[in-house]
Design a protein around this motif. Sequence first.
Motif, mmCIF file in Angstrom:
data_model
loop_
_atom_site.group_PDB
_atom_site.id
_atom_site.type_symbol
_atom_site.label_atom_id
_atom_site.label_comp_id
_atom_site.label_asym_id
_atom_site.label_seq_id
_atom_site.Cartn_x
_atom_site.Cartn_y
_atom_site.Cartn_z
ATOM 1 N N ASP A 15 0.808 -1.228 0.000
ATOM 2 C CA ASP A 15 0.000 0.000 0.000
ATOM 3 C C ASP A 15 0.841 1.278 0.000
ATOM 4 O O ASP A 15 0.557 2.238 0.727
ATOM 5 C CB ASP A 15 -0.950 0.016 1.213
ATOM 6 N N ARG A 16 1.870 1.288 -0.855
ATOM 7 C CA ARG A 16 2.678 2.499 -1.014
ATOM 8 C C ARG A 16 2.682 2.929 -2.488
ATOM 9 O O ARG A 16 3.692 3.374 -3.022
ATOM 10 C CB ARG A 16 4.101 2.241 -0.493
ATOM 11 N N THR A 17 1.519 2.804 -3.103
ATOM 12 C CA THR A 17 1.379 3.121 -4.520
ATOM 13 C C THR A 17 1.603 4.604 -4.797
ATOM 14 O O THR A 17 2.141 4.972 -5.849
ATOM 15 C CB THR A 17 -0.017 2.691 -5.023
ATOM 16 N N VAL A 18 1.172 5.469 -3.876
ATOM 17 C CA VAL A 18 1.389 6.910 -4.051
ATOM 18 C C VAL A 18 2.877 7.204 -4.214
ATOM 19 O O VAL A 18 3.271 8.042 -5.045
ATOM 20 C CB VAL A 18 0.820 7.700 -2.852
ATOM 21 N N GLU A 19 3.713 6.502 -3.463
ATOM 22 C CA GLU A 19 5.154 6.719 -3.556
ATOM 23 C C GLU A 19 5.718 6.274 -4.900
ATOM 24 O O GLU A 19 6.686 6.844 -5.391
ATOM 25 C CB GLU A 19 5.859 5.987 -2.408
ATOM 26 N N THR A 20 5.104 5.236 -5.495
ATOM 27 C CA THR A 20 5.570 4.818 -6.828
ATOM 28 C C THR A 20 5.234 5.889 -7.857
ATOM 29 O O THR A 20 6.032 6.167 -8.755
ATOM 30 C CB THR A 20 4.940 3.475 -7.249
ATOM 31 N N ALA A 21 4.049 6.488 -7.725
ATOM 32 C CA ALA A 21 3.676 7.568 -8.647
ATOM 33 C C ALA A 21 4.654 8.730 -8.530
ATOM 34 O O ALA A 21 5.120 9.281 -9.537
ATOM 35 C CB ALA A 21 2.256 8.039 -8.358
ATOM 36 N N LEU A 22 4.992 9.091 -7.293
ATOM 37 C CA LEU A 22 5.942 10.182 -7.072
ATOM 38 C C LEU A 22 7.293 9.848 -7.692
ATOM 39 O O LEU A 22 7.940 10.699 -8.307
ATOM 40 C CB LEU A 22 6.100 10.448 -5.576
ATOM 41 N N GLY A 23 7.712 8.589 -7.557
ATOM 42 C CA GLY A 23 8.997 8.176 -8.118
ATOM 43 C C GLY A 23 9.062 8.360 -9.623
ATOM 44 O O GLY A 23 10.064 8.842 -10.164
ATOM 45 N N TYR A 24 7.977 8.009 -10.312
ATOM 46 C CA TYR A 24 7.994 8.135 -11.774
ATOM 47 C C TYR A 24 7.730 9.567 -12.234
ATOM 48 O O TYR A 24 8.064 9.924 -13.372
ATOM 49 C CB TYR A 24 7.009 7.142 -12.386
ATOM 50 N N TYR A 25 7.156 10.401 -11.363
ATOM 51 C CA TYR A 25 7.098 11.834 -11.656
ATOM 52 C C TYR A 25 8.504 12.438 -11.554
ATOM 53 O O TYR A 25 8.897 13.290 -12.358
ATOM 54 C CB TYR A 25 6.183 12.552 -10.660
ATOM 55 N N ILE A 26 9.259 12.005 -10.557
ATOM 56 C CA ILE A 26 10.607 12.542 -10.335
ATOM 57 C C ILE A 26 11.579 12.081 -11.410
ATOM 58 O O ILE A 26 12.531 12.791 -11.752
ATOM 59 C CB ILE A 26 11.121 12.116 -8.940
#
Length: 311
Positions: free
Chosen positions: A105-116
């Motif tokens: 349940d850390r999907t938000v962090e994956t989105a942030l990673g691919y934005y960065i």
Amino acid sequence: MAAEAIASDTDSKARRGFLLALGAYLLWGLLPFYMKAVAHLPLAEVIAHRIVWSVPIAAAVLIWAGRTADFKAAIRSPRTIAMAALTAALISVNWGIYVWAIAVDRTVETALGYYINPLVNVVVGALLLGERLDRLQIAAVVLAAVAVAVLTIDGGKLPWVSLALAFSFAAYAFFRKTLPIGPSQGFLLEVLLLSVPALGYIIFLIATVQDHFVSSNGTDTALLIGCGPVTSVPLLLFAFGAKLLRLSTIGIMQYIAPTMVFLIAVLIFDEPFGTTQAIAFALIWAALAVYSWSMLATAPGYICPSRLTKR
């Protein structure tokens, strides 16, 4: 007439490239649903099947494209094999972190990673390739750094999932450029190299009745086989689509997938998204807007309004 025919052919290729790339980004954007479906399975087993079942698809596409000669030449080069082993290791690390993060349940962090990631690519290019950054690109990198700092101060630790995804994929992209073969041939070579330990691990699990492929129900078996197509199909669609599109178009389209992942995480997976995360994402989105403007302003055929002069 000849000029019109060339222009029409160019437009046709651009449309085809756009649809192929769009298909890739949409599939990547929906990938969290599949990764959530396999979240109950051991991470190593999921990654192993993701690799093994990608091999036949990648091989079939290569044969269909008629690029087997390039692949045969590549596997006879020790240097190419060594570089492919490095890129294969990097992409497997990226896959592992991604699958694990969604499962916990850390999907938000994956989105942030691919934005960065695009901004990390800019930094890597400046540090390792000597590429010069313009003022807008520097401003974008600074905004991203502030976003990371905000998350670090609030959480008391670095947002390592996002950073690990961004830097592992940036490293993969950097070293992938050194492979003297095309993307489809390179992908097949990478999964072939990874399939040796992956297949060995799967056989070990089956032999010791610890697997979820033979010893489990049909649903788990189907899900593990499906890990191949959900991995290889978008990668191959992107590989063929990117060849037909301008870099600036790809640069804008790359935000489709992380935006979908972000919306899925917050609206469907109901992951926490508080004030601090909102501030960090706002900074990242501002950074990407600045970066995109810089990229578009320097793209061939684009006239930046600031460069217009009165006649």
